[in-house]
Structure formats: C-alpha cells, structure tokens
Scaffold this motif. Structure first.
Motif, PDB file in Angstrom:
ATOM      1  N   GLN A 103       8.600   1.503   0.622  1.00  3.62           N
ATOM      2  CA  GLN A 103       8.777   0.950   1.962  1.00  3.62           C
ATOM      3  C   GLN A 103       9.649  -0.306   1.940  1.00  3.62           C
ATOM      4  O   GLN A 103       9.618  -1.096   2.892  1.00  3.62           O
ATOM      5  N   CYS A 104      10.417  -0.490   0.881  1.00  2.93           N
ATOM      6  CA  CYS A 104      11.234  -1.698   0.695  1.00  2.93           C
ATOM      7  C   CYS A 104      11.949  -2.101   1.984  1.00  2.93           C
ATOM      8  O   CYS A 104      12.697  -1.317   2.579  1.00  2.93           O
ATOM      9  N   GLU A 105      11.722  -3.328   2.411  1.00  3.29           N
ATOM     10  CA  GLU A 105      12.320  -3.786   3.671  1.00  3.29           C
ATOM     11  C   GLU A 105      13.820  -4.031   3.561  1.00  3.29           C
ATOM     12  O   GLU A 105      14.531  -4.016   4.564  1.00  3.29           O
ATOM     13  N   THR A 106      14.301  -4.230   2.349  1.00  6.34           N
ATOM     14  CA  THR A 106      15.735  -4.461   2.164  1.00  6.34           C
ATOM     15  C   THR A 106      16.538  -3.189   2.364  1.00  6.34           C
ATOM     16  O   THR A 106      17.675  -3.231   2.844  1.00  6.34           O
ATOM     17  N   THR A 107      15.954  -2.032   2.011  1.00  6.96           N
ATOM     18  CA  THR A 107      16.719  -0.781   2.086  1.00  6.96           C
ATOM     19  C   THR A 107      16.168   0.211   3.102  1.00  6.96           C
ATOM     20  O   THR A 107      16.625   1.356   3.151  1.00  6.96           O
ATOM     21  N   GLN A 108      15.185  -0.190   3.910  1.00  7.55           N
ATOM     22  CA  GLN A 108      14.664   0.728   4.934  1.00  7.55           C
ATOM     23  C   GLN A 108      15.810   1.292   5.777  1.00  7.55           C
ATOM     24  O   GLN A 108      16.739   0.572   6.144  1.00  7.55           O
ATOM     25  N   VAL A 109      15.722   2.580   6.077  1.00  7.65           N
ATOM     26  CA  VAL A 109      16.777   3.250   6.835  1.00  7.65           C
ATOM     27  C   VAL A 109      16.404   3.197   8.318  1.00  7.65           C
ATOM     28  O   VAL A 109      15.787   4.117   8.860  1.00  7.65           O
ATOM     29  N   HIS A 110      16.762   2.101   8.961  1.00  8.03           N
ATOM     30  CA  HIS A 110      16.335   1.859  10.342  1.00  8.03           C
ATOM     31  C   HIS A 110      16.925   2.872  11.315  1.00  8.03           C
ATOM     32  O   HIS A 110      16.303   3.195  12.331  1.00  8.03           O
ATOM     33  N   GLU A 111      18.095   3.371  11.017  1.00  2.32           N
ATOM     34  CA  GLU A 111      18.729   4.338  11.912  1.00  2.32           C
ATOM     35  C   GLU A 111      17.841   5.552  12.166  1.00  2.32           C
ATOM     36  O   GLU A 111      17.824   6.108  13.262  1.00  2.32           O
ATOM     37  N   HIS A 112      17.094   5.950  11.156  1.00  4.35           N
ATOM     38  CA  HIS A 112      16.235   7.121  11.275  1.00  4.35           C
ATOM     39  C   HIS A 112      14.750   6.766  11.245  1.00  4.35           C
ATOM     40  O   HIS A 112      13.899   7.660  11.172  1.00  4.35           O
ATOM     41  N   GLY A 113      14.438   5.469  11.272  1.00  3.98           N
ATOM     42  CA  GLY A 113      13.044   5.050  11.280  1.00  3.98           C
ATOM     43  C   GLY A 113      12.308   5.399   9.997  1.00  3.98           C
ATOM     44  O   GLY A 113      11.109   5.697  10.030  1.00  3.98           O
TER      45      GLY A 113
END
Length: 392
Positions: A103-113
């Motif tokens: 769940q690393c916040e640095t690399t979370q893929v926000h575009e797809h949630g």
C-alpha cells in the motif's frame, strides 16, 4: 535488450526493447540472472488484457546483479547480488512503516484507486516494466532491493521476490491456533509453498486440495493430507480429518481463474472479446471472477475460523454468501504480499539450510526465449509444471 512482452490474449513474445536507464539518482539497473513465471502472470495472459498495452514488459519475480547505481545509492553497488520484490515500495512512507508495502503511499496508483505499483502488472498497478527481461530499472535502490549472498545458483533466493513472502503472509494471516488445522485450496507454486510454510511453523494438520494429480503427489511427499477437489465427498472427508468441524483456517491460493465456474469463465472470455475501453469499464463495475475456490473455502472452514486469500481476484461486484460468512463468524484476511515486511523472517531460512525445500522447488528451468511456450504449458497445467524459472 530482450524482454517478454504482451501482444494480446494468450499472445506473449520475446522482443527487442530499449535498455532501461537511470532516471532518478536512487535508481539501480539490475542485470537479471533468474526470473520466475507466476500464477498471477497467467491472469495477464488470459483475463487482464483491457489493462495492458501491446509491448508491455511482463514479470515480477526477478533477481540478478547490480549493473549500475544512481549517484545517491549507498545500500548496494555494482556487482552486488540482489532480489527485487514485486511491490514497488519506497520503504519510508507511513504505509511502509506499518509493514504494508503493498500500500506504499509513494507509488499508489491514484488514477485507478489502487495500492502500490507492481513490476510488470498492468495499468492498474502503474504499468512499470517487468523483470522477464535481461535488465530491469529498480527505483528506491537504498530500500527496495534485497541484498543476498553470492552463490553459484539463484534458486535459493529468487523466491524472496514473491513466492516465499506471499505464502508466508498467507499462513500468518490464517492465524492457525496451536494444535490446529489448515486447508490450502490450490497447490500451484503459492499453495504448495503455503503447505511447506505451515509445516515449518508447526501447524499440526495441513491439508492440500487440487485437481492435478502431480501437484497433489508433490505435496503428499511433504507430509500434506491431499484431496482431489472434484471428489464428491470432499467436504465430508476434510471434516472427518478435523474433528467434524472443518479446518481452523483455509487459504484460497487459486483466485479469479478457478476451475468449476463455467458461467464466470464464459464471462471472462466474453469480456476479452470486447474493445479494451468497454472491457475495462465492465471489469471495474461487475463480478468477473470464478469464485468456486472461495465458495469452497467458505464451506470448509470451521465456525469462527479464518479464510486467508492469497489468490488474486479482480472483480468489483462479485457475489458473496454474506449470510453464511456472518452466521459462521468467519474472519477474512487478504491482500498483496508486503514483501519487504517478511524479509527478516525469510532470509535466514534460505541463507542457512533449506527447511522449505527451495533448492528443488522449480519444476522447469528454461531460457527466456522459451517463455511463450512456457506460459502456454503452465496455463494448461502440462508436463507437471508447478514453478518455471527463466534465464535471460
């Protein structure tokens, strides 16, 4: 360099692609010496086409030797032998500090949630080039690569990239009580290793369930009680072995492409025929998983027991028997393995001795050029294939 690339459903090819380069001063370039074929790769091979692009480089189980290091990398240097976790995790954010590297916040893929980016695993997880290749760019060179001892072969360590931490987490999440029992559904590489981890951790009764005779026999040789998933009296036989209650915990190591779900299998095939934009939208909103393994887990587990999901699921609206789950007071634990979280537990088990049998875990070792044939073989469960390793 040569790399395995995706070109369509059941169509992967070894192509010549651009060599990776240092993009950030904390990057390293790793020359791959061994890279694995994972059951999750088969989901890309058959189901997740709407989230891939032609030419995407696959693979997320690599190890090799550091070829080049960025200016700010101090933890490893050229010539060091490393394993690369499949999570692209920074190791320093809030989630990584909690041991939740997936769940690393640095690399979370926000575009797809979605959670942390993954090597070689679709747009949903960052579309990061994977490790079934001759070279791999690895970010976070001070915190992500796992430095391992030098040695003549990789088999002792390559499984730290995925198989070992995924199986270890699945068994830990199963939380089997002392003197208890654990059933593992699916004896592919993860399920097989789950049974070995469970035995190593002292689980009294370990049960393995699969439809492939060779996989059942492989687990039987390690002291596992094995059953054919197709036998009519399966549930009754497992309950008889567990004091009539069912196992204290069940691991579903199968996931979304389980056998015995013809309707969902048909839905997956139909989805694969749709234009990518429509198929992607559909997969984000409906249930397209084959749930027979999960349904079996719910039926088998004793009341008050735990189900641990290590098999990958991809549907957003899969139907679940919530009344049964609630009535049986079942606990569910799941998620991508937090690879870096478990390294300190696992590295001693592969560096000194071999209690989990990693040295002979692979059933096939092939050059990367044969990867397309290996994918087809593994998908069809032919030639006793359980674990395939490639040499670029």
């Amino acid at each position: 360099m040569k790399a395995l690339t995706w070109h369509g459903t059941a169509d992967v090819r070894v192509d010549t692609v651009a060599d990776p380069v240092i993009e950030d001063p904390t990057d390293v370039i790793v020359k791959i010496t061994t890279t694995g074929l994972c059951g999750s790769d088969l989901h890309l091979y058959q189901v997740f086409g709407p989230f891939l692009e032609e030419g995407d480089v696959l693979g997320h189980e690599p190890m090799g030797v550091v070829e080049e290091a960025g200016a700010e990398v101090t933890a490893v240097r050229p010539g060091d032998r490393v394993v690369v976790p499949f999570n692209v995790s920074c190791g320093t954010c809030f989630m990584c500090a909690q041991g939740l590297h997936s769940q690393c916040e640095t690399t979370q893929v926000h575009e797809h949630g979605k959670g942390a980016a993954l090597f070689g695993y679709t747009k949903l997880y960052g579309q990061v080039p994977g490790g079934q290749a001759e070279y791999l760019r690895v970010p976070f060179g001070n915190t992500l690569p796992i430095k391992v001892p030098d040695g003549p072969v990789d088999d002792r360590f390559v499984y730290l990239s995925d198989v070992l931490p995924t199986a270890w987490q699945a068994v830990r999440y199963a939380a089997v009580p002392a003197g208890g029992s654990l059933a593992v559904i699916g004896l592919g590489p993860i399920g097989d290793m789950c049974t070995r981890v469970a035995g190593h951790l002292g689980v009294d009764t370990v049960i393995g369930i699969d439809l492939v005779p060779e996989r059942r026999e492989r687990a039987r040789r390690h002291g596992v009680h094995v059953f054919d998933v197709r036998q009519d009296d399966l549930v009754a036989e497992v309950r008889e072995l567990t004091d009539g209650r069912g196992p204290d915990a069940v691991i579903d190591a199968v996931g979304l492409e389980a056998h015995g779900a013809p309707v969902a299998a048909g839905a997956q095939k139909v989805t694969g025929l749709l234009p990518d934009a429509l198929a992607a939208a559909l997969m984000k909103r409906v249930g397209v998983d084959r749930l027979s393994a999960l349904y079996l887990a719910i039926e088998l587990v004793r009341r008050g027991g735990t189900i641990s999901l290590s098999g990958v699921y991809g549907g957003m609206a899969d139907p679940l028997p919530l009344l049964t789950l609630f009535d049986k007071q079942v606990q569910l634990r799941m998620g991508q393995a937090n690879v870096r979280r478990w390294v300190d537990d696992l590295l001693p088990l592969v560096a000194d001795g071999d209690p989990l049998g990693v040295e002979d875990f692979a059933t096939h070792r092939l050059p990367l050029q044969q990867a397309p044939e290996a994918y087809a073989m593994f998908q069809k469960k032919q030639d006793g294939a359980v674990k395939v390793l490639f040499t670029p």
